[in-house]
Design a protein around this motif. Sequence first.
Motif, PDB file in Angstrom:
ATOM      1  N   LEU A  68     -31.639   8.526  37.132  1.00 32.89           N
ATOM      2  CA  LEU A  68     -32.129   9.727  36.458  1.00 32.89           C
ATOM      3  C   LEU A  68     -32.818   9.364  35.155  1.00 32.89           C
ATOM      4  N   LEU A  69     -32.194   8.477  34.385  1.00 37.10           N
ATOM      5  CA  LEU A  69     -32.787   8.050  33.118  1.00 37.10           C
ATOM      6  C   LEU A  69     -34.137   7.380  33.348  1.00 37.10           C
ATOM      7  N   ALA A 114     -29.820   6.104  44.429  1.00 41.08           N
ATOM      8  CA  ALA A 114     -30.398   5.878  43.098  1.00 41.08           C
ATOM      9  C   ALA A 114     -31.916   6.004  43.135  1.00 41.08           C
ATOM     10  N   VAL A 115     -32.536   5.483  44.194  1.00 42.12           N
ATOM     11  CA  VAL A 115     -33.986   5.566  44.322  1.00 42.12           C
ATOM     12  C   VAL A 115     -34.424   7.015  44.494  1.00 42.12           C
ATOM     13  N   VAL A 167     -37.063   8.909  41.984  1.00 42.28           N
ATOM     14  CA  VAL A 167     -38.374   9.449  42.343  1.00 42.28           C
ATOM     15  C   VAL A 167     -38.437  10.961  42.122  1.00 42.28           C
ATOM     16  N   VAL A 168     -37.325  11.661  42.355  1.00 45.71           N
ATOM     17  CA  VAL A 168     -37.337  13.109  42.111  1.00 45.71           C
ATOM     18  C   VAL A 168     -37.466  13.382  40.619  1.00 45.71           C
ATOM     19  N   ALA A 191     -28.978  16.359  41.704  1.00 45.26           N
ATOM     20  CA  ALA A 191     -28.456  17.012  42.908  1.00 45.26           C
ATOM     21  C   ALA A 191     -28.880  16.247  44.164  1.00 45.26           C
ATOM     22  N   ALA A 192     -30.159  15.845  44.218  1.00 44.54           N
ATOM     23  CA  ALA A 192     -30.650  15.118  45.393  1.00 44.54           C
ATOM     24  C   ALA A 192     -29.935  13.771  45.533  1.00 44.54           C
ATOM     25  N   GLY A 193     -29.691  13.110  44.417  1.00 47.73           N
ATOM     26  CA  GLY A 193     -29.002  11.830  44.463  1.00 47.73           C
ATOM     27  C   GLY A 193     -27.575  11.969  44.964  1.00 47.73           C
TER      28      GLY A 193
END
Length: 384
Positions: free
Chosen positions: A128-129, A350-351, A355-356, A374-376
Motif C-alpha cells: 500500500l505504501l 502484495a502486488v 497496483v490498486v 481491501a483488494a489485498g
Amino acid sequence: MPGRIPAQPLTAGLITAVVGFSSSFALVLTGLRAVGATRDEAVSGLLLLCLSMGALAIWLGLRFRQPISIAWSTPGAALLAGAGTQAGGYRYAVGAFLVCGLLLTVTGLWSRLSRVVAAIPTGLATGLLAGVLLPLCLAPVQAAFRLPAMMLPVLAVWAVLMRFARRWATPGALGAALVVVAVRTGGHLGTTAASLLPRLSFTAPAFDWSTLVGIALPLYVITMASQNIPGLALLRHFGYQPPVRPVLTATGLSTAATALGGGYTINLAAITAALVAGPDAHPDRDRRWIASVTAGVCYILLGLTAGASAVLLTTAPPQLVEAIAGLALLPTLGSALSSALADENGREAAVVTFVVAASGVSAFGIGAPVWALAAGLVMRKVVR
C-alpha cells in the motif's frame, strides 16, 4: 568537565533536523496544497508541524531519557498529494486530519487497536505504501523530459551526492533547484520581508464520510504501519524500551490539536530515527537522548523559516517541486517494494495491493488506498 554536554549528539541532532526538514518539506507543502489549502494555510501547517515535533521531541527526550525522534508522516504527505482537492474544500481535509489524530490517540490509550493495525500483513502494508508513493516517484522522470534545462542539473547533483554523501542527496538536490529557480527568475522571487514570516491560519473542520474513509482512515493506517510501528521497532533494535502508550497518545493529541492549522499528522520518526538512536549519535546509549532533544530545538527554529521555504513552492514550476519530492521518496519506495515482495507466499496479494493503490482509482467517494487494502486482503484470503 563533569556534566559537560558532548558535541557528538549535538551534531547528530542538528543533522537529523536539517536532513529531515529539507528532504521533505516540499512534499508537505505540496500535499497540503493538493487537498485545497491556500499558500498561507500550507505554510501554517508546516509551521505547526515543526513546532509540535520540536516540542514533543524535547519533552519526551527529557522525560524518558531516550532518543525519541518525532516527525511528520512523509508517506502521509504523499497520500495527500495524490488525494486531490476534496469536494467541499479544504475544511473537509482538516476534518480528516482531526479524526486521524483522534484515532492515533485512541491507539495509544487502547492497546487492542494497535494490535489490530500491527496484525495487517507487512506485505500488504508496504505494498500500500509503495503504491501511494509511486505516482510521486515518477515525477523526476517526467520533469527531466518536460523541463530538461531545470531538472537535469538537479538530477546531476542528486546522483553525485548519492554516490559520495547519500544522506545529503535530497537536500543537495533542493539547493540545486533553488539555484536554478533563482537563475530563471533573475533573483527576483516576488517576495517581501513580510511575506517570508510564517503566520498561523486556522480552518473550521467539516466532516464527510467519503473524506473520512478516503483520507483519515488510510492516513491513519499508513502512519501507523510506516512510521509508528517501525519507529518503535528501531528503538528496540538499539536496546531501548520505548514508552509506547505515552508516545502514541502524545503524538495523537498533538495531531488533533494542530489539525485546524494544517497539522495533518505527527508521529514517531522512522526514516531519520537511526541518526539519533544509533551509535553515530554517541557511543553511550544513555547519552543519545541529547541528540533527539537537539533535533527538537532545531525543528522549532526551522519552523520559523516556513514562509521562506514556501517561496520554492510558489515560484518554481509545480512539476519541479513534485520532482524534488519524488527524489526524496525514492529510497522509501525501494524499501517498501523490497519488503512487500519479500514473503513469497504473500507476494500476489502484495502486488495486487500495490497496483490498486498506484492506479489512483476512486469509487463511491472512496479513494484508491482503501480499495487497495481491501483488494489485498481478499486476494490473500483467496490464494491461501
